[in-house]
Design a protein around this motif. Structure first.
Motif, PDB file in Angstrom:
ATOM      1  N   PHE A  28      43.788  30.538  43.145  1.00 44.07           N
ATOM      2  CA  PHE A  28      43.700  31.772  43.923  1.00 44.07           C
ATOM      3  C   PHE A  28      43.721  31.484  45.426  1.00 44.07           C
ATOM      4  CE2 PHE A  28      41.398  34.940  46.325  1.00 44.07           C
ATOM      5  CZ  PHE A  28      42.257  36.007  46.137  1.00 44.07           C
ATOM      6  N   ASN A 158      34.864  37.732  44.804  1.00 39.94           N
ATOM      7  CA  ASN A 158      34.840  39.130  44.362  1.00 39.94           C
ATOM      8  C   ASN A 158      33.425  39.643  44.135  1.00 39.94           C
ATOM      9  OD1 ASN A 158      37.626  39.724  44.290  1.00 39.94           O
ATOM     10  ND2 ASN A 158      37.834  38.541  42.388  1.00 39.94           N
ATOM     11  N   VAL A 196      39.442  40.428  48.902  1.00 41.85           N
ATOM     12  CA  VAL A 196      40.671  39.656  48.674  1.00 41.85           C
ATOM     13  C   VAL A 196      41.393  40.196  47.452  1.00 41.85           C
ATOM     14  CG1 VAL A 196      39.792  37.532  49.707  1.00 41.85           C
ATOM     15  CG2 VAL A 196      39.382  37.963  47.301  1.00 41.85           C
ATOM     16  N   ASP A 197      42.690  40.131  47.458  1.00 41.76           N
ATOM     17  CA  ASP A 197      43.417  40.656  46.298  1.00 41.76           C
ATOM     18  C   ASP A 197      44.776  40.000  46.134  1.00 41.76           C
ATOM     19  OD1 ASP A 197      44.133  42.135  44.145  1.00 41.76           O
ATOM     20  OD2 ASP A 197      44.211  44.073  45.174  1.00 41.76           O
ATOM     21  N   ARG A 198      44.966  39.349  45.025  1.00 44.74           N
ATOM     22  CA  ARG A 198      46.276  38.862  44.585  1.00 44.74           C
ATOM     23  C   ARG A 198      46.104  38.319  43.166  1.00 44.74           C
ATOM     24  NH1 ARG A 198      50.755  35.485  48.131  1.00 44.74           N
ATOM     25  NH2 ARG A 198      52.330  36.989  47.542  1.00 44.74           N
ATOM     26  N   ILE A 199      46.812  38.877  42.237  1.00 46.26           N
ATOM     27  CA  ILE A 199      46.673  38.437  40.846  1.00 46.26           C
ATOM     28  C   ILE A 199      47.368  37.088  40.679  1.00 46.26           C
ATOM     29  CG2 ILE A 199      47.310  38.982  38.458  1.00 46.26           C
ATOM     30  CD1 ILE A 199      46.861  41.975  39.231  1.00 46.26           C
ATOM     31  N   LYS A 262      38.467  47.897  45.548  1.00 41.06           N
ATOM     32  CA  LYS A 262      39.139  46.788  44.867  1.00 41.06           C
ATOM     33  C   LYS A 262      38.316  46.277  43.676  1.00 41.06           C
ATOM     34  CE  LYS A 262      40.584  42.515  44.087  1.00 41.06           C
ATOM     35  NZ  LYS A 262      39.929  41.297  43.685  1.00 41.06           N
ATOM     36  N   LEU A 266      40.351  47.606  40.502  1.00 44.78           N
ATOM     37  CA  LEU A 266      41.161  46.498  39.971  1.00 44.78           C
ATOM     38  C   LEU A 266      40.328  45.591  39.063  1.00 44.78           C
ATOM     39  CD1 LEU A 266      43.858  44.300  41.586  1.00 44.78           C
ATOM     40  CD2 LEU A 266      42.150  43.319  40.096  1.00 44.78           C
ATOM     41  N   ASN A 267      39.246  45.024  39.616  1.00 38.59           N
ATOM     42  CA  ASN A 267      38.508  44.048  38.821  1.00 38.59           C
ATOM     43  C   ASN A 267      37.799  44.700  37.637  1.00 38.59           C
ATOM     44  OD1 ASN A 267      38.038  42.681  41.960  1.00 38.59           O
ATOM     45  ND2 ASN A 267      38.992  41.473  40.357  1.00 38.59           N
ATOM     46  N   HIS A 270      40.383  45.355  35.119  1.00 35.98           N
ATOM     47  CA  HIS A 270      40.747  44.103  34.446  1.00 35.98           C
ATOM     48  C   HIS A 270      39.746  43.759  33.345  1.00 35.98           C
ATOM     49  CE1 HIS A 270      43.582  41.377  37.058  1.00 35.98           C
ATOM     50  NE2 HIS A 270      44.239  42.170  36.225  1.00 35.98           N
ATOM     51  N   TYR A 334      49.261  37.721  32.708  1.00 36.09           N
ATOM     52  CA  TYR A 334      47.890  37.314  33.061  1.00 36.09           C
ATOM     53  C   TYR A 334      47.015  37.302  31.810  1.00 36.09           C
ATOM     54  CZ  TYR A 334      43.968  36.900  36.333  1.00 36.09           C
ATOM     55  OH  TYR A 334      42.891  36.453  37.044  1.00 36.09           O
ATOM     56  N   GLN A 338      41.421  34.635  30.660  1.00 38.94           N
ATOM     57  CA  GLN A 338      41.093  34.220  32.037  1.00 38.94           C
ATOM     58  C   GLN A 338      40.173  35.249  32.694  1.00 38.94           C
ATOM     59  OE1 GLN A 338      44.546  33.077  34.363  1.00 38.94           O
ATOM     60  NE2 GLN A 338      43.408  33.029  36.279  1.00 38.94           N
ATOM     61  N   VAL A 339      40.484  36.530  32.499  1.00 41.54           N
ATOM     62  CA  VAL A 339      39.637  37.589  33.080  1.00 41.54           C
ATOM     63  C   VAL A 339      38.263  37.572  32.396  1.00 41.54           C
ATOM     64  CG1 VAL A 339      39.404  40.054  33.514  1.00 41.54           C
ATOM     65  CG2 VAL A 339      41.680  39.026  33.500  1.00 41.54           C
ATOM     66  N   LYS A 346      30.694  38.536  36.880  1.00 46.29           N
ATOM     67  CA  LYS A 346      31.756  39.493  37.210  1.00 46.29           C
ATOM     68  C   LYS A 346      31.297  40.923  36.949  1.00 46.29           C
ATOM     69  CE  LYS A 346      35.830  36.537  36.483  1.00 46.29           C
ATOM     70  NZ  LYS A 346      36.977  36.247  35.593  1.00 46.29           N
ATOM     71  N   ARG A 350      31.301  44.207  39.388  1.00 46.02           N
ATOM     72  CA  ARG A 350      32.398  45.171  39.294  1.00 46.02           C
ATOM     73  C   ARG A 350      32.129  46.374  38.407  1.00 46.02           C
ATOM     74  NH1 ARG A 350      36.923  41.079  36.674  1.00 46.02           N
ATOM     75  NH2 ARG A 350      36.475  39.828  38.512  1.00 46.02           N
TER      76      ARG A 350
HETATM   77  C1  CS2 Z   1      40.426  39.064  37.759  1.00 47.53           C
HETATM   78  C2  CS2 Z   1      40.630  38.620  39.209  1.00 47.53           C
HETATM   79  O1  CS2 Z   1      40.104  37.133  36.487  1.00 47.53           O
HETATM   80  C3  CS2 Z   1      39.563  38.112  36.988  1.00 47.53           C
HETATM   81  O2  CS2 Z   1      38.368  38.328  36.883  1.00 47.53           O
HETATM   82  O3  CS2 Z   1      39.940  40.359  37.731  1.00 47.53           O
HETATM   83  O4  CS2 Z   1      40.848  37.262  39.290  1.00 47.53           O
HETATM   84  C4  CS2 Z   1      41.781  39.406  39.865  1.00 47.53           C
HETATM   85  O5  CS2 Z   1      42.999  39.063  39.288  1.00 47.53           O
HETATM   86  C5  CS2 Z   1      41.834  39.159  41.334  1.00 47.53           C
HETATM   87  O6  CS2 Z   1      40.604  39.518  41.915  1.00 47.53           O
HETATM   88  C6  CS2 Z   1      42.993  39.950  41.939  1.00 47.53           C
HETATM   89  O7  CS2 Z   1      42.869  40.013  43.286  1.00 47.53           O
END
Ligand code: CS2
Length: 437
Positions: A28, A158, A196-199, A262, A266-267, A270, A334, A338-339, A346, A350
Motif C-alpha cells: 500500500f 485507516n 488515504v485511499d487506493r485499493i 472513506k 469504502l472500508n 469492504h 481484490y 485480504q480484507v 478494522k 470502520r
Molecule cells: C481494505 C483496505 O483490506 C482492507 O481492509 O478495506 O485496504 C482498502 O482497500 C484501502 O483502505 C483502500 O484505500
C-alpha cells in the motif's frame, strides 16, 4: 531479448537524497505515499528510507533492487506500468539502529507510517519487540539529542484521527523516558492526520510476468493498484515537505468528515462484502459486489452511514457511485481474505462508529451490525486466528473459552467498551447471523 534485472545499475537517475523515513513499507505505501512523492518531485529532491512492518521479506527483494519497483495501475480495461524510484533504502523493522540514524539525520523532515490498525491499539511494549510508538520515541530521542530540529510525523493508517491517536501514544511512551523528551516532542514534532485511499491487492506471479513481458525487466517486487487514488492531509509540517499537492493530495483544516466518509463507506463496505461474501462462497470484492443480495445489504449499510455523515461538502452520492464503479473493477480481483484479516482493529475503526452513531440517534443499527454478525460467524470457521488477525492476543482467550451467544457477547465486548453488556446488540447480532448466508 533477455530481460534486465531491475536495480540501480539499470536506472539512469541517481538515488534521491533521503528526507523521508517511512515505517511499514508494504504494497500500500508503495502504491500511495511513494507514488505521490515520485510524482510530486520530478527533480528528485525527496528520497524515502523505508523500514518494513510486520513482514520483513520486502526488505530483501526491494532492497536488492535499490528500492525500485514497477507500479501496475490496473484499470477496468488496461494496465499502465511505471517504475517508481522515490524509495532509496529498504531495511527490516528489526534494524532499530538504522531507524534511529535515519530519523535523527538533519535532512529528514518527514516520517510517514503505514503500520496497520492493530499498531494503534495501546499494546503493552516489551523490550524484545517494542511497539511502533516505542520505536518512534527511541528514534525521536536520538533526533532530540542530535539537535536535528523539528519534524512532521504523518500517519497513513485507516483509523479515525490517526495523527492525534499516534501523538497520544508517542507522548505516553516519551513520558516514560522523562519530561524533557516529551516537552520537546510536544513543541517540535507535529502529528499530521491523513485519510488515504487506493485499493492495492497482493502481487501475484502473473504480475511479475507482466512486468517482464511489458518492460523487459525482472522485478521481484512489483505492486498492483487501481487507478483511483486520494490523500487528504491535515496538520503542520514544521520542517519541509514534498509538494504532494502537485500530485493531487489535498490539504484541509478539518479532516474528520473526509476520514469518516472513506472509513465508513469504502472500508466499512469492504468489510461487509468480505465477511458476508466469504460466508457465501465468494472470493473477491468484485464477486461479492456483484451478488444481488450483498449489493442490497451494502446499500442499506451505506444509507445508514450516510445519514450520519455531513452531506454538504462530501458529495456522497457521487462518492458512492464512484465506489460502486471501483468495486466493479473485475481486473483488480481484490481477495476478500485480504480484507478479512485484522478484523478486530478494522471493525473498531470502520463499523463500530456507524453503529454508535445510529444507536445514539435512536435508529436501528442493524445494517451495520450485519457486518459484525458476519465477522463473528466467519471467526467460528477460522482454525488459527493468529494467522488472520494481528490482535490475536485479544481474540484467542475468547475463542478458546466461549461458544454461541457467550462468544458473541465477549467479541462485542472486545469491539467496544460496554458492548458486552448491551443485550439488544447481542440479541440482534445473534439474530442477524443467518440473514445473508
Ligand atoms: C481494505 C483496505 O483490506 C482492507 O481492509 O478495506 O485496504 C482498502 O482497500 C484501502 O483502505 C483502500 O484505500
Amino acid at each position: 531479448m533477455t530481460p534486465v534485472r531491475l536495480d540501480r545499475s539499470s536506472w539512469a537517475a541517481p538515488p534521491r537524497p533521503v528526507r523521508i523515513v517511512h515505517i511499514g513499507v508494504g504494497n500500500f505505501s508503495r502504491a500511495h505515499q511513494a507514488w505521490y512523492t515520485a510524482r510530486a518531485d520530478p527533480a528528485g529532491a525527496w528520497g524515502i528510507a523505508g523500514f518494513t512492518g510486520r513482514s520483513a521479506a520486502v526488505a530483501d527483494t526491494l532492497g536488492r533492487q535499490g528500492g525500485l519497483y514497477a507500479l501496475i495501475e490496473r484499470g477496468p480495461d488496461v494496465d499502465r506500468l511505471e517504475i517508481i524510484d522515490s524509495i532509496c533504502e529498504v531495511r527490516p523493522a528489526s534494524d532499530l539502529a538504522g531507524l534511529v540514524a535515519a530519523v535523527a539525520a538533519p535532512p529528514t523532515s518527514v516520517v510517514t507510517l503505514t503500520v496497520t490498525e492493530a499498531a494503534y491499539a495501546a499494546a503493552p511494549a516489551s523490550a524484545a519487540s517494542p511497539s511502533v510508538p516505542e520505536r518512534l520515541v527511541t528514534a525521536l530521542a536520538a533526533r532530540f539529542d542530535a539537535g536535528a530540529g523539528p519534524l512532521a510525523i504523518v500517519s497513513c493508517d485507516n483509523i479515525n484521527a490517526n495523527g492525534a491517536v499516534l501523538r497520544d501514544l508517542t507522548l505516553a511512551a516519551a513520558d516514560r523516558r522523562g519530561p524533557r523528551l516529551s516537552a520537546w516532542i510536544d513543541a517540535e514534532v507535529s502529528f499530521v492526520s491523513t485519510s488515504v485511499d487506493r485499493i492495492t491487492p497482493r502481487t501475484t506471479d502473473d504480475d511479475r510476468r507482466l512486468v517482464r513481458r511489458e518492460l523487459d525487466l525482472v522485478d521481484d517486487a512489483p505492486v498492483v493498484c487501481e487507478p483511483f487514488t486520494d490523500w487528504v492531509l491535515c496538520g503542520e509540517f514544521p520542517a519541509d515537505r514534498p509538494p504532494w499537492e502537485d500530485a493531487g493530495a489535498r490539504f484541509v483544516t478539518d479532516i474528520e468528515p473526509w476520514e469518516r466518509r472513506k472509513l465508513w463507506l469504502l472500508n466499512g463496505g469492504h468489510s461487509l462484502l468480505a465477511y458476508c461474501g466469504l460466508l457465501r462462497g465468494h472470493a473477491t470484492v468484485y464477486d461479492a459486489a456483484g451478488d444481488h443480495e450483498l449489493g442490497a445489504a451494502l446499500d442499506r449499510f451505506w444509507n445508514l452511514a450516510e445519514r450520519h455523515l455531513p452531506a454538504a461538502e462530501l458529495d456522497l452520492s457521487a462518492y458512492r457511485r464512484d465506489l460502486k464503479r471501483r468495486f466493479a473493477n473485475g481486473r483488480i480481483g481484490y481477495p476478500l481474505t485480504q480484507v478479512a484479516t485484522d478484523g478486530l482493529g478494522k471493525l473498531r475503526a470502520r463499523v463500530v462508529p456507524v453503529i454508535e452513531a445510529a444507536a445514539q440517534a435512536g435508529e436501528s443499527p442493524e445494517p451495520a451490525l450485519q457486518v459484525i454478525s458476519a465477522w463473528v460467524q466467519w471467526l467460528d470457521g477460522v482454525p488459527d486466528v493468529a494467522a488472520v488477525d494481528a490482535s490475536a492476543g485479544e481474540l484467542q482467550p475468547v475463542l478458546r473459552s466461549t461458544r454461541g451467544e457467550d462468544r458473541t457477547r465477549a467479541l462485542l465486548g472486545l469491539l467496544a467498551p460496554g458492548w458486552g453488556s448491551r443485550d439488544e446488540l447481542v440479541i440482534a447480532t445473534e439474530r442477524l447471523r443467518t440473514d445473508l448466508t
